[in-house]
Structure formats: structure tokens, C-alpha cells
Design a protein around this motif. Sequence first.
Motif, PDB file in Angstrom:
ATOM      1  N   GLY A 109      64.360 -20.026  24.682  1.00  0.00           N
ATOM      2  CA  GLY A 109      62.916 -19.823  24.830  1.00  0.00           C
ATOM      3  C   GLY A 109      62.259 -19.706  23.465  1.00  0.00           C
ATOM      4  O   GLY A 109      62.926 -19.452  22.440  1.00  0.00           O
ATOM      5  N   GLY A 110      60.940 -19.902  23.456  1.00  0.00           N
ATOM      6  CA  GLY A 110      60.181 -19.712  22.220  1.00  0.00           C
ATOM      7  C   GLY A 110      60.357 -18.286  21.707  1.00  0.00           C
ATOM      8  O   GLY A 110      60.291 -18.022  20.504  1.00  0.00           O
ATOM      9  N   LYS A 111      60.607 -17.379  22.627  1.00  0.00           N
ATOM     10  CA  LYS A 111      60.761 -15.971  22.269  1.00  0.00           C
ATOM     11  C   LYS A 111      61.865 -15.768  21.228  1.00  0.00           C
ATOM     12  O   LYS A 111      61.689 -15.048  20.254  1.00  0.00           O
ATOM     13  CB  LYS A 111      61.091 -15.199  23.547  1.00  0.00           C
TER      14      LYS A 111
ATOM     15  N   TYR B 178      54.652  -9.679  20.143  1.00  0.00           N
ATOM     16  CA  TYR B 178      54.639  -9.788  18.669  1.00  0.00           C
ATOM     17  C   TYR B 178      54.848  -8.420  17.977  1.00  0.00           C
ATOM     18  O   TYR B 178      55.716  -8.299  17.109  1.00  0.00           O
ATOM     19  CB  TYR B 178      53.352 -10.425  18.138  1.00  0.00           C
TER      20      TYR B 178
ATOM     21  N   ASN C  61      47.588 -16.751  24.285  1.00  0.00           N
ATOM     22  CA  ASN C  61      47.809 -15.835  25.392  1.00  0.00           C
ATOM     23  C   ASN C  61      47.502 -14.460  24.813  1.00  0.00           C
ATOM     24  O   ASN C  61      48.179 -14.087  23.853  1.00  0.00           O
ATOM     25  CB  ASN C  61      49.279 -15.922  25.854  1.00  0.00           C
TER      26      ASN C  61
ATOM     27  N   ASN D 168      48.379 -18.098  17.027  1.00  0.00           N
ATOM     28  CA  ASN D 168      48.736 -18.482  18.403  1.00  0.00           C
ATOM     29  C   ASN D 168      47.545 -19.205  19.024  1.00  0.00           C
ATOM     30  O   ASN D 168      46.602 -18.585  19.479  1.00  0.00           O
ATOM     31  CB  ASN D 168      49.105 -17.208  19.207  1.00  0.00           C
TER      32      ASN D 168
ATOM     33  N   SER E  52      58.831 -24.126  28.213  1.00  0.00           N
ATOM     34  CA  SER E  52      58.456 -23.210  29.291  1.00  0.00           C
ATOM     35  C   SER E  52      57.110 -23.538  29.923  1.00  0.00           C
ATOM     36  O   SER E  52      57.000 -23.629  31.140  1.00  0.00           O
ATOM     37  CB  SER E  52      58.403 -21.768  28.772  1.00  0.00           C
ATOM     38  N   LYS E  53      56.099 -23.687  29.090  1.00  0.00           N
ATOM     39  CA  LYS E  53      54.748 -23.853  29.641  1.00  0.00           C
ATOM     40  C   LYS E  53      54.436 -25.331  29.833  1.00  0.00           C
ATOM     41  O   LYS E  53      53.838 -25.728  30.824  1.00  0.00           O
ATOM     42  CB  LYS E  53      53.708 -23.206  28.729  1.00  0.00           C
TER      43      LYS E  53
ATOM     44  N   GLY F  56      52.703 -15.346  34.419  1.00  0.00           N
ATOM     45  CA  GLY F  56      52.713 -15.820  33.031  1.00  0.00           C
ATOM     46  C   GLY F  56      53.422 -17.148  32.938  1.00  0.00           C
ATOM     47  O   GLY F  56      53.916 -17.522  31.877  1.00  0.00           O
TER      48      GLY F  56
ATOM     49  N   TRP G 230      49.751 -11.827  21.912  1.00  0.00           N
ATOM     50  CA  TRP G 230      50.822 -11.822  22.906  1.00  0.00           C
ATOM     51  C   TRP G 230      51.633 -10.555  22.698  1.00  0.00           C
ATOM     52  O   TRP G 230      52.018 -10.225  21.576  1.00  0.00           O
ATOM     53  CB  TRP G 230      51.709 -13.063  22.756  1.00  0.00           C
TER      54      TRP G 230
ATOM     55  N   ARG H 180      64.903 -21.603  29.876  1.00  0.00           N
ATOM     56  CA  ARG H 180      65.023 -20.953  28.571  1.00  0.00           C
ATOM     57  C   ARG H 180      65.295 -21.951  27.436  1.00  0.00           C
ATOM     58  O   ARG H 180      66.373 -21.922  26.804  1.00  0.00           O
ATOM     59  CB  ARG H 180      66.110 -19.839  28.580  1.00  0.00           C
TER      60      ARG H 180
ATOM     61  N   ILE I 215      53.111 -22.664  21.892  1.00  0.00           N
ATOM     62  CA  ILE I 215      53.784 -22.869  23.180  1.00  0.00           C
ATOM     63  C   ILE I 215      52.844 -23.439  24.259  1.00  0.00           C
ATOM     64  O   ILE I 215      53.298 -24.043  25.217  1.00  0.00           O
ATOM     65  CB  ILE I 215      54.446 -21.528  23.625  1.00  0.00           C
ATOM     66  N   TYR I 216      51.531 -23.243  24.103  1.00  0.00           N
ATOM     67  CA  TYR I 216      50.583 -23.766  25.108  1.00  0.00           C
ATOM     68  C   TYR I 216      49.921 -25.073  24.646  1.00  0.00           C
ATOM     69  O   TYR I 216      48.864 -25.440  25.150  1.00  0.00           O
ATOM     70  CB  TYR I 216      49.501 -22.710  25.414  1.00  0.00           C
TER      71      TYR I 216
ATOM     72  N   ASP J  25      52.720 -20.073  16.792  1.00  0.00           N
ATOM     73  CA  ASP J  25      53.246 -20.117  18.163  1.00  0.00           C
ATOM     74  C   ASP J  25      52.370 -21.085  18.953  1.00  0.00           C
ATOM     75  O   ASP J  25      51.242 -20.781  19.300  1.00  0.00           O
ATOM     76  CB  ASP J  25      53.197 -18.692  18.737  1.00  0.00           C
TER      77      ASP J  25
ATOM     78  N   ILE K 206      60.838 -16.937  17.748  1.00  0.00           N
ATOM     79  CA  ILE K 206      59.989 -15.969  17.030  1.00  0.00           C
ATOM     80  C   ILE K 206      60.852 -14.836  16.480  1.00  0.00           C
ATOM     81  O   ILE K 206      60.715 -14.414  15.323  1.00  0.00           O
ATOM     82  CB  ILE K 206      58.894 -15.422  17.977  1.00  0.00           C
TER      83      ILE K 206
HETATM   84  N1  PLP Z   1      54.492 -17.155  23.095  1.00  0.00           N
HETATM   85  C1  PLP Z   1      53.532 -16.900  23.977  1.00  0.00           C
HETATM   86  C2  PLP Z   1      52.127 -16.775  23.498  1.00  0.00           C
HETATM   87  C3  PLP Z   1      53.827 -16.742  25.331  1.00  0.00           C
HETATM   88  O1  PLP Z   1      52.853 -16.483  26.207  1.00  0.00           O
HETATM   89  C4  PLP Z   1      55.178 -16.835  25.740  1.00  0.00           C
HETATM   90  C5  PLP Z   1      55.560 -16.592  27.139  1.00  0.00           C
HETATM   91  O2  PLP Z   1      54.861 -16.000  27.916  1.00  0.00           O
HETATM   92  C6  PLP Z   1      56.139 -17.125  24.776  1.00  0.00           C
HETATM   93  C7  PLP Z   1      55.766 -17.274  23.457  1.00  0.00           C
HETATM   94  C8  PLP Z   1      57.602 -17.247  25.079  1.00  0.00           C
HETATM   95  O3  PLP Z   1      57.913 -18.153  26.025  1.00  0.00           O
HETATM   96  P1  PLP Z   1      59.393 -18.640  26.275  1.00  0.00           P
HETATM   97  O4  PLP Z   1      60.325 -17.672  25.648  1.00  0.00           O
HETATM   98  O5  PLP Z   1      59.535 -18.721  27.751  1.00  0.00           O
HETATM   99  O6  PLP Z   1      59.492 -19.992  25.625  1.00  0.00           O
END
Ligand code: PLP
Length: 408
Positions: free
Chosen positions: A108-110, A137, A184, A180, A250-251, A45, A134, A259, A218-219, A216, A113
Motif C-alpha cells: 500500500g501507499g501507506k 501522517y 483526503n 497531498n 488502492s484508489k 475510505g 490524512w 495492498r 494516491i488520488y 502523496d 510513506i
Molecule cells: N494516502 C492517503 C491520502 C489516503 O487516503 C490513503 C488511504 O486511505 C493512503 C495514502 C494509503 O492507501 P493504501 O495504503 O491503501 O495505498
Amino acid sequence: MSQNPPAERLAKRLEGVSESATLKLNATVQAMKAQGLPVVNLTAGEPDFAVPAEGKRAAIAAIEADKSKYTPASGIAELRERIAARTNGQQPAVSPPWKASDVIVTNGGKQAIFNALMALVDPGDEVLIPAPYWLSYPEMAKLCGGVPRILPTRFEDGFKLKPTDLEAALTERSRILFVNSPSNPTGAMYSQAELKALGDVLLKHPRGGRVWVISDEIYDLITFGEPPFCSFLQAAPALRSRTVTVNGMSKSAAMTGWRVGWSVAPANVTAAMSTLQGQSTSGINSVAQWASVAALDLPPGSFTQQVDSYRRRRDLVLEILARDPTIKVVAPQGAFYIFAGVEAHFHDGEDSIAFAQRLLEQAQVAVVPGTPFGAPGFLRLSFATEEGALREGCRRLVEYLATGARRE
Ligand code: PLP
């Protein structure tokens, strides 16, 4: 008799929250590798590229300059300014433009969210999640007291939510809509017009008025041309006061382990999320923040080679999977995953988790089952993997499906 629960009982908020469904699979991969078996692992991932040299050098310089104290809970000003500028570059239609004070740097994006859900969701509020999604969520929504409302999308629609389906799902408890794009696990991307149409529903529908969007993105930098990436707020700028844009390093900069993520949101929600972060994790690692400043200063186009490489690998996987017409595939427009429908090959009572386990044990190819992404007939193959392994893994999958995996 005391009415207190026994000491070993955990807090109710963890009830019904799933652990990672891929743990068993990963344990099998590790055990097989330890036995010396030639497992091809297509579960990654995260990018398989190195962190940009400028980021590494900035981290080393930060350590040597003793930039090692607590930072503000929301992040260092230098980084927040660059994030605001980056976001404004993707959302020129948004007015007023974002300022550094609208940004929170997160683990991280996590965490961005999670912060947004914690700040916005009350018990019983509905969190609208288009499927496939993803996998974090729904679990995060539950942890924050929300009720995940899964909105199925169709393979035929490229796994994209239709405005009419959003309208039909709105209730007076609707509170959050997740967007998103690129997605993902499907790689689907919404065009500007499609995002605008979703935004219009929230602006015009009588039950759309209390809904916030968590977009989201992130990509965002890993896209293959058509449609071009469009930030949600660029398509629906009138929702500035009700949107949290999430992104991170991250991506885009292959910095998963560092992070670094962020939220960009209106002042009232940013203030709440900042309080939350200040009382829980505080500011993120200072060195990672300085590395991110350097990575964000790289000229546009610095990641073109990586994207070209992802595109080549995507095309390679699509070409191999096309040899078996029973495999359902939508060509991904972004991110680095192919979501492949193989339900026709499941045995009775099997879902993608059991199938992925069988594929791993018998063909020695590891993929992520679609079930925890809300799509039990699918498998997620990552093409953040070097071409030799990718070719071999896809070849084995197609061969396995052709010889014996079919339903009797
Ligand atoms: N959102 C999506 C769709 C993701 O695939 C991921 C990581 O796999 C994240 C958020 C969170 O990434 P990170 O916390 O590494 O920024």
C-alpha cells in the motif's frame, strides 16, 4: 534493585501515538446494524467499485502458473517498469526520467510513506503537515522519531497551503513537507502554479535546503476537471533529488485490499528504503503484483465511467448540503470526500467526535469526524457510496441540523 523497566511496559516509541479515533464510531455502527437499525454509512475510505476484470484474471493466472515464490524486496521488474513509465508520463519535465530501479513496490501507499519517513527522519526532525491532513501522517512521523509541525490552512483558501505560511514555518530542523493533492479529507487540489510556488520556497529559502517532499498522489486518477491533476515534481522538477512520490493501486483501481503501493525516489533513498523493506516485510504479495501489472496495462480512460460516477455523486451531495447555508463546504476537485463544516451546530464543549457520535445515534448517519484530520469543526462524508444511500444520508444530516442540533 534492577533499573530495568517492568516487562509489561511498551517501547517508548509508541507513547503519544494515537489509535484510530473512529474505532468507537465503527463499533456503534456495527452494534446498530446488528440491531437491524437502518444506518447510512458515509465513512468509506475506499472505492465501492470492483477490481478491473483484467486484474482479477491476471491474479488467477499467476496462482495457476505458480508465481508464488518470494519476489525481490522492491517488487517484480515487470511492475516496477510500468510504475516508472506511469510516473514519467505524469512528470515529463523531470530529468533524468525515472527507471525501474528508482521504484519500490510497497504494501500500500501507506508503507511507502512509512519507508520514506524511516529513511529520512532523525529524532527531533520536523515533519511539516498542512492541515487538514490524512490522519496517519502525524502518527507515522512520531513513530519515526519526528516532530509533527501542523501548518493550518484556511477554509477561505480552499484548504491549501500558502507559500508565505510555508516560509514562516521553516526552521533549521525542518526535514519533510507533506503534499497531498488531491487531498483526503478535503478534496482540495493544487494547480501547477501553486505547487511550483511551494517548490520555489524549498529551493530558495535559506532553511529550505534540507527539506524533502513526500508527495502523496494516491488520488491522482479521481479528479473532476479543474484544476487538472499535476504531479508535484512536474511543477517543481528541480526538486527531483529531494522528492519521494507515493502512489498505488488502492484508489485508482479499487484494489484497497490487495495492498499495492509504491515509492519513486532518488537512488540513495530508494536504496535505504529497500534495505529497510528487505529487513522488515520483504517484497509484497506476488499475486497482487501480477494483478497490478495487468491493471496498469489498461488503456487510459478505462476509469472514466467511475470518475463520472464520482462526479455525479459529488454534485448530488453538494446540492443537498447547499440547502443549509450554515454548512461550510469547499467543492472537492478530486478524491471522493466532502469535508463539511458544522461547528455552528456543536453543543458547548462538543467537538466533531462527540457530534458524529450524536448524529449516528440520533439520525443514524455515520460520518468521520474531522478532529483526527486536524479540523475539529468538520465532518468527512464519503461519496464512494451508492446514490440512494448518499441521498438519504445527506438528507438526514441536513434535517438533523435543522431540527434540534443547533447550539442553544
Ligand atoms: N494516502 C492517503 C491520502 C489516503 O487516503 C490513503 C488511504 O486511505 C493512503 C495514502 C494509503 O492507501 P493504501 O495504503 O491503501 O495505498
